[in-house]
Write a protein that holds these residues in place. Structure first.
Motif, PDB file in Angstrom:
ATOM      1  N   SER A 262     -11.775  10.570   4.799  1.00  0.00           N
ATOM      2  CA  SER A 262     -12.899  10.658   3.869  1.00  0.00           C
ATOM      3  C   SER A 262     -12.472  10.434   2.417  1.00  0.00           C
ATOM      4  O   SER A 262     -13.310  10.380   1.517  1.00  0.00           O
ATOM      5  N   SER A 263     -11.172  10.294   2.175  1.00  0.00           N
ATOM      6  CA  SER A 263     -10.671  10.053   0.823  1.00  0.00           C
ATOM      7  C   SER A 263     -11.065   8.666   0.340  1.00  0.00           C
ATOM      8  O   SER A 263     -11.153   7.702   1.115  1.00  0.00           O
ATOM      9  N   TRP A 264     -11.286   8.524  -0.964  1.00  0.00           N
ATOM     10  CA  TRP A 264     -11.610   7.209  -1.536  1.00  0.00           C
ATOM     11  C   TRP A 264     -10.485   6.216  -1.293  1.00  0.00           C
ATOM     12  O   TRP A 264     -10.725   5.008  -1.154  1.00  0.00           O
ATOM     13  N   ILE A 265      -9.259   6.712  -1.237  1.00  0.00           N
ATOM     14  CA  ILE A 265      -8.107   5.819  -1.005  1.00  0.00           C
ATOM     15  C   ILE A 265      -8.204   5.209   0.380  1.00  0.00           C
ATOM     16  O   ILE A 265      -8.059   3.990   0.559  1.00  0.00           O
ATOM     17  N   SER A 266      -8.460   6.031   1.380  1.00  0.00           N
ATOM     18  CA  SER A 266      -8.584   5.549   2.752  1.00  0.00           C
ATOM     19  C   SER A 266      -9.757   4.593   2.894  1.00  0.00           C
ATOM     20  O   SER A 266      -9.645   3.536   3.525  1.00  0.00           O
ATOM     21  N   LYS A 267     -10.890   4.951   2.289  1.00  0.00           N
ATOM     22  CA  LYS A 267     -12.073   4.095   2.367  1.00  0.00           C
ATOM     23  C   LYS A 267     -11.834   2.753   1.692  1.00  0.00           C
ATOM     24  O   LYS A 267     -12.295   1.710   2.168  1.00  0.00           O
ATOM     25  N   ALA A 268     -11.121   2.765   0.571  1.00  0.00           N
ATOM     26  CA  ALA A 268     -10.847   1.519  -0.149  1.00  0.00           C
ATOM     27  C   ALA A 268     -10.051   0.554   0.714  1.00  0.00           C
ATOM     28  O   ALA A 268     -10.335  -0.646   0.762  1.00  0.00           O
ATOM     29  N   PHE A 269      -9.075   1.063   1.431  1.00  0.00           N
ATOM     30  CA  PHE A 269      -8.256   0.189   2.256  1.00  0.00           C
ATOM     31  C   PHE A 269      -8.985  -0.246   3.517  1.00  0.00           C
ATOM     32  O   PHE A 269      -8.832  -1.373   3.972  1.00  0.00           O
ATOM     33  N   ARG A 270      -9.804   0.622   4.077  1.00  0.00           N
ATOM     34  CA  ARG A 270     -10.571   0.227   5.265  1.00  0.00           C
ATOM     35  C   ARG A 270     -11.579  -0.852   4.904  1.00  0.00           C
ATOM     36  O   ARG A 270     -11.829  -1.768   5.664  1.00  0.00           O
TER      37      ARG A 270
ATOM     38  N   ALA B 119      -2.647  13.287  -2.534  1.00  0.00           N
ATOM     39  CA  ALA B 119      -1.261  12.807  -2.584  1.00  0.00           C
ATOM     40  C   ALA B 119      -0.782  12.436  -1.187  1.00  0.00           C
ATOM     41  O   ALA B 119      -0.132  11.402  -0.991  1.00  0.00           O
ATOM     42  N   GLN B 120      -1.124  13.280  -0.200  1.00  0.00           N
ATOM     43  CA  GLN B 120      -0.737  12.991   1.177  1.00  0.00           C
ATOM     44  C   GLN B 120      -1.393  11.696   1.680  1.00  0.00           C
ATOM     45  O   GLN B 120      -0.759  10.898   2.361  1.00  0.00           O
ATOM     46  N   THR B 121      -2.652  11.524   1.308  1.00  0.00           N
ATOM     47  CA  THR B 121      -3.371  10.317   1.733  1.00  0.00           C
ATOM     48  C   THR B 121      -2.781   9.073   1.095  1.00  0.00           C
ATOM     49  O   THR B 121      -2.574   8.040   1.766  1.00  0.00           O
TER      50      THR B 121
ATOM     51  N   VAL C  96      -6.453  -0.493  -9.696  1.00  0.00           N
ATOM     52  CA  VAL C  96      -5.562  -1.420  -8.990  1.00  0.00           C
ATOM     53  C   VAL C  96      -5.831  -1.373  -7.494  1.00  0.00           C
ATOM     54  O   VAL C  96      -5.916  -2.408  -6.827  1.00  0.00           O
ATOM     55  N   VAL C  97      -5.986  -0.163  -6.949  1.00  0.00           N
ATOM     56  CA  VAL C  97      -6.193  -0.001  -5.502  1.00  0.00           C
ATOM     57  C   VAL C  97      -7.544  -0.550  -5.064  1.00  0.00           C
ATOM     58  O   VAL C  97      -7.665  -1.141  -3.985  1.00  0.00           O
ATOM     59  N   THR C  98      -8.570  -0.387  -5.886  1.00  0.00           N
ATOM     60  CA  THR C  98      -9.911  -0.822  -5.482  1.00  0.00           C
ATOM     61  C   THR C  98     -10.220  -2.275  -5.834  1.00  0.00           C
ATOM     62  O   THR C  98     -10.869  -2.982  -5.063  1.00  0.00           O
ATOM     63  N   ARG C  99      -9.735  -2.740  -7.000  1.00  0.00           N
ATOM     64  CA  ARG C  99     -10.071  -4.099  -7.443  1.00  0.00           C
ATOM     65  C   ARG C  99      -8.984  -5.123  -7.158  1.00  0.00           C
ATOM     66  O   ARG C  99      -9.284  -6.305  -6.928  1.00  0.00           O
TER      67      ARG C  99
END
Length: 290
Positions: free
Chosen positions: A277-285, A241-243, A211-214
């Protein structure tokens, strides 16, 4: 499906229908320039009935709504008996439209696809492509069922946007594409919640990650980030979790999902903090939301 969205072609079709009815009821009064546009002049005739007569009969039946299948047969007869005439081209599109109105989506898709193949340069090719897309879109199932039709609807809607970006149907296609994407995101969320209930946190994380990436621009992304916070906390990966909580708070500070995520993180003695460097941060950037 709001059938008013198909009204673009309807403007042309309603005029054609009215003129055809006029031809049927007041034929003795003669024809004017506008009527001549929609009633055939004597041209190639390969059957007992001329193309214009079959076409106008199809319009008459379609206008009655209760005879949509009969109308489709008339249009198909024009296409079959007068295959190289201009009326065959018009009838093929009208057959697709009548099939759509009757809820016969597969037949509509077949006729519209044939139209696009045979007449790619026609001014009505964009509408034929749109009919294919909305026929798939109208068959989207609820999130508890297989979403293969949703994937097909997305591809056909993207085709409208890609091939006819300046057409009047591109805007409608974009709206429906967002709806289809939201549907797929909803499916991923439903499966992710199922895994969460069974404490299969890895399986749940994979669904929420999708959901977050696509489907980041859908309404489900806020909950997905909150669920990621919950799942990562449950398996002890506190940094992720913090990210997840930090990204959620940065992009959706007023969301009730952020309040839930914030409470989860702080209950463990931490604070939302984004790891770049988290995938979550990179996905949103990558998408430009972060």
């Amino acid at each position: 499906m709001d059938r008013a969205s198909l009204g673009r072609l309807g403007r042309k079709l309603r005029l054609a229908t009215c003129l055809a009815l006029a031809a049927v009821t007041v034929a003795a009064c003669g024809t004017g320039p506008l009527l001549d546009k929609f009633t055939a002049k004597d041209e190639e005739t390969f059957s007992d009935e001329p193309a214009d007569k079959l076409y106008n009969e199809g319009l008459f039946l379609m206008n009655k709504q209760s005879d949509l299948k009969a109308a489709t047969k008339k249009f198909d007869e024009v296409d079959r008996e007068h295959p190289y005439s201009e009326w065959a081209r018009k009838s093929l599109l009208m057959s697709a439209y009548a099939s759509y109105q009757a809820g016969d989506y597969d037949t509509c898709i077949g006729s519209a696809s044939r139209y696009v193949t045979l007449h790619p340069g026609s001014p009505d090719a964009a509408y034929a492509q749109y009919l294919i897309a909305v026929s798939n879109y109208d068959q989207i199932a609820d999130v508890s069922r297989d979403q293969a039709r949703t994937e097909k609807a997305m591809r056909s809607l993207e085709e409208v946007i890609r091939k006819y970006p300046t057409s009047e149907y591109a805007g409608e296609a974009k709206k429906k594409l967002q709806g289809a994407r939201d549907q797929l995101a909803g499916k991923e969320m439903a499966v992710g919640r199922y895994y969460m209930e069974r404490r299969d946190y890895t399986g749940a994380i994979n669904r929420f990650k999708t959901v977050v990436t696509r489907f980041q621009t859908t309404r489900h992304v806020e909950e997905a980030l909150a669920r990621l916070t919950e799942a990562y906390m449950a398996i002890g990966i506190i940094a992720e979790a913090q990210t997840a909580a930090a990204v959620l708070g940065h992009n959706f500070p007023d969301s009730h999902w952020y309040k839930d995520a914030y409470g989860l993180v702080t209950s463990g003695g931490s604070q939302p903090s984004e790891n770049k460097s988290s995938w979550i941060s990179k996905a949103f950037r990558k998408v430009g939301l972060g």
